[in-house]
Design a protein around this motif. Structure first.
Motif, mmCIF file in Angstrom:
data_model
loop_
_atom_site.group_PDB
_atom_site.id
_atom_site.type_symbol
_atom_site.label_atom_id
_atom_site.label_comp_id
_atom_site.label_asym_id
_atom_site.label_seq_id
_atom_site.Cartn_x
_atom_site.Cartn_y
_atom_site.Cartn_z
ATOM 1 N N ILE A 1 90.907 71.521 65.408
ATOM 2 C CA ILE A 1 89.934 70.633 64.899
ATOM 3 C C ILE A 1 88.255 70.947 65.283
ATOM 4 O O ILE A 1 87.417 70.906 64.525
ATOM 5 N N GLU A 2 88.283 71.506 66.562
ATOM 6 C CA GLU A 2 86.931 71.813 67.068
ATOM 7 C C GLU A 2 86.557 73.023 66.235
ATOM 8 O O GLU A 2 85.085 73.481 66.140
ATOM 9 N N LYS A 3 87.567 73.739 65.947
ATOM 10 C CA LYS A 3 86.875 75.222 65.399
ATOM 11 C C LYS A 3 86.688 74.908 63.590
ATOM 12 O O LYS A 3 85.908 75.638 63.223
ATOM 13 N N ASN A 4 87.221 74.021 63.093
ATOM 14 C CA ASN A 4 87.021 73.783 61.708
ATOM 15 C C ASN A 4 86.058 72.815 61.347
ATOM 16 O O ASN A 4 85.689 72.784 60.154
ATOM 17 N N TYR A 5 85.643 71.984 62.172
ATOM 18 C CA TYR A 5 84.788 70.920 61.915
ATOM 19 C C TYR A 5 83.764 70.804 62.721
ATOM 20 O O TYR A 5 83.769 71.065 64.197
ATOM 21 N N SER A 6 82.575 70.467 62.412
ATOM 22 C CA SER A 6 81.307 70.131 63.091
ATOM 23 C C SER A 6 81.487 68.665 64.069
ATOM 24 O O SER A 6 82.461 68.183 63.845
ATOM 25 N N LYS A 7 80.770 68.825 65.310
ATOM 26 C CA LYS A 7 80.661 67.526 66.098
ATOM 27 C C LYS A 7 80.461 66.380 65.115
ATOM 28 O O LYS A 7 81.224 65.076 65.369
ATOM 29 N N ASP A 8 79.690 66.393 64.428
ATOM 30 C CA ASP A 8 79.080 64.989 63.510
ATOM 31 C C ASP A 8 80.546 64.738 62.506
ATOM 32 O O ASP A 8 80.547 63.606 62.363
ATOM 33 N N GLU A 9 80.976 65.693 61.971
ATOM 34 C CA GLU A 9 82.259 65.569 60.968
ATOM 35 C C GLU A 9 83.455 64.852 62.066
ATOM 36 O O GLU A 9 84.080 63.844 61.494
ATOM 37 N N ILE A 10 83.548 65.382 63.149
ATOM 38 C CA ILE A 10 84.960 64.756 64.157
ATOM 39 C C ILE A 10 84.420 63.395 64.535
ATOM 40 O O ILE A 10 85.423 62.483 64.345
ATOM 41 N N LEU A 11 83.033 63.199 64.854
ATOM 42 C CA LEU A 11 82.698 61.870 65.101
ATOM 43 C C LEU A 11 82.951 60.837 63.910
ATOM 44 O O LEU A 11 83.440 59.654 64.038
ATOM 45 N N GLU A 12 82.420 61.403 62.843
ATOM 46 C CA GLU A 12 82.542 60.568 61.486
ATOM 47 C C GLU A 12 84.011 60.131 61.139
ATOM 48 O O GLU A 12 84.257 59.268 60.907
ATOM 49 N N MET A 13 84.853 61.154 61.356
ATOM 50 C CA MET A 13 86.206 60.933 61.084
ATOM 51 C C MET A 13 86.868 60.226 62.007
ATOM 52 O O MET A 13 87.963 59.183 61.657
ATOM 53 N N TYR A 14 86.472 60.270 63.333
ATOM 54 C CA TYR A 14 87.017 59.238 64.304
ATOM 55 C C TYR A 14 86.661 57.869 64.043
ATOM 56 O O TYR A 14 87.654 56.966 63.987
#
Length: 218
Positions: free
Chosen positions: A127-140
């Protein structure tokens, strides 16, 4: 006496287990990525810019204050949790990052805890490799469960307060930021007192993270 097939000794068993495990990990990643695609296509999916900053700051402060600094696994949080357990002889807080929690939601199943945890770590790295931090936060924020049947910040915001996520004030946002940790315990419809205590922890953490002032908190 139990007969053991020599063709399936420890070495052979380990080899088969590794092959099976690798296949399972690949399946997890493919399934997880499909779920990400489906999640983002949902009608009630809320973009990061449409979520209250109070909520995002509170979430990071209470769940993963080094979110933008680590790469998915936070050794400082793990060390802190281990030290607490050693000093108090009990589990006080978790060490899972937001990225790990997202991974857990995407690949969760009924496998044994150790195997599931290993899969979670690999999924976190992916996940960290394929998505930005903002994308991860948004998805969470969009995949989290807030209690009372509300999945995602959009549904929770409208369900609890009749507002769009962007419109949440400090009081409302910090209440919601505290729920995903244990919605069956902290949801306001379950236990108002525990809900308030959890919210106060979120507010304290947000102050400590210097996202709001003590005056705002008061």
């Amino acid at each position: 006496m139990i007969k053991v097939n020599k063709d399936y000794g420890f070495g052979k068993l380990l080899e088969l287990t590794k092959k099976s495990y690798i296949k399972r990990l690949i399946f997890d990643f493919i399934t997880g990525r499909k779920l990400v695609k489906e999640l983002k296509e949902m009608d009630n999916y809320t973009k990061l810019e449409d979520i209250s900053k109070y909520y995002l700051d509170g979430l990071i402060a209470v769940e993963d204050k080094r979110f933008y600094e680590h790469h998915g696994i936070d050794p400082y949080a793990i060390g802190g949790a281990a030290l607490y357990i050693f000093q108090n002889q009990k589990v006080g807080f978790g060490a899972s990052t937001i990225s790990q929690q997202l991974a857990k939601n995407l690949v969760l199943d009924q496998r044994k805890k150790l195997v599931r945890k290993i899969a979670e770590i690999f999924a976190t790295i992916d996940i960290e490799k394929n998505y930005s931090k903002d994308e991860i936060l948004e998805m969470y924020a969009n995949i989290s469960y807030f209690g009372d049947g509300y999945y995602g910040i959009g549904n929770a915001s409208k369900g609890y307060f009749g507002k769009e996520p962007k419109e949440l004030d400090l009081n409302e946002a910090t209440l919601l930021a505290g729920l995903p940790n244990a919605p069956s315990v902290y949801a306001p419809t379950v236990n108002k007192e525990l809900c308030k205590k959890r919210q106060q922890k979120v507010i304290r953490s947000t102050v400590e993270n210097k996202d709001i002032t003590q005056e705002e908190a008061d």
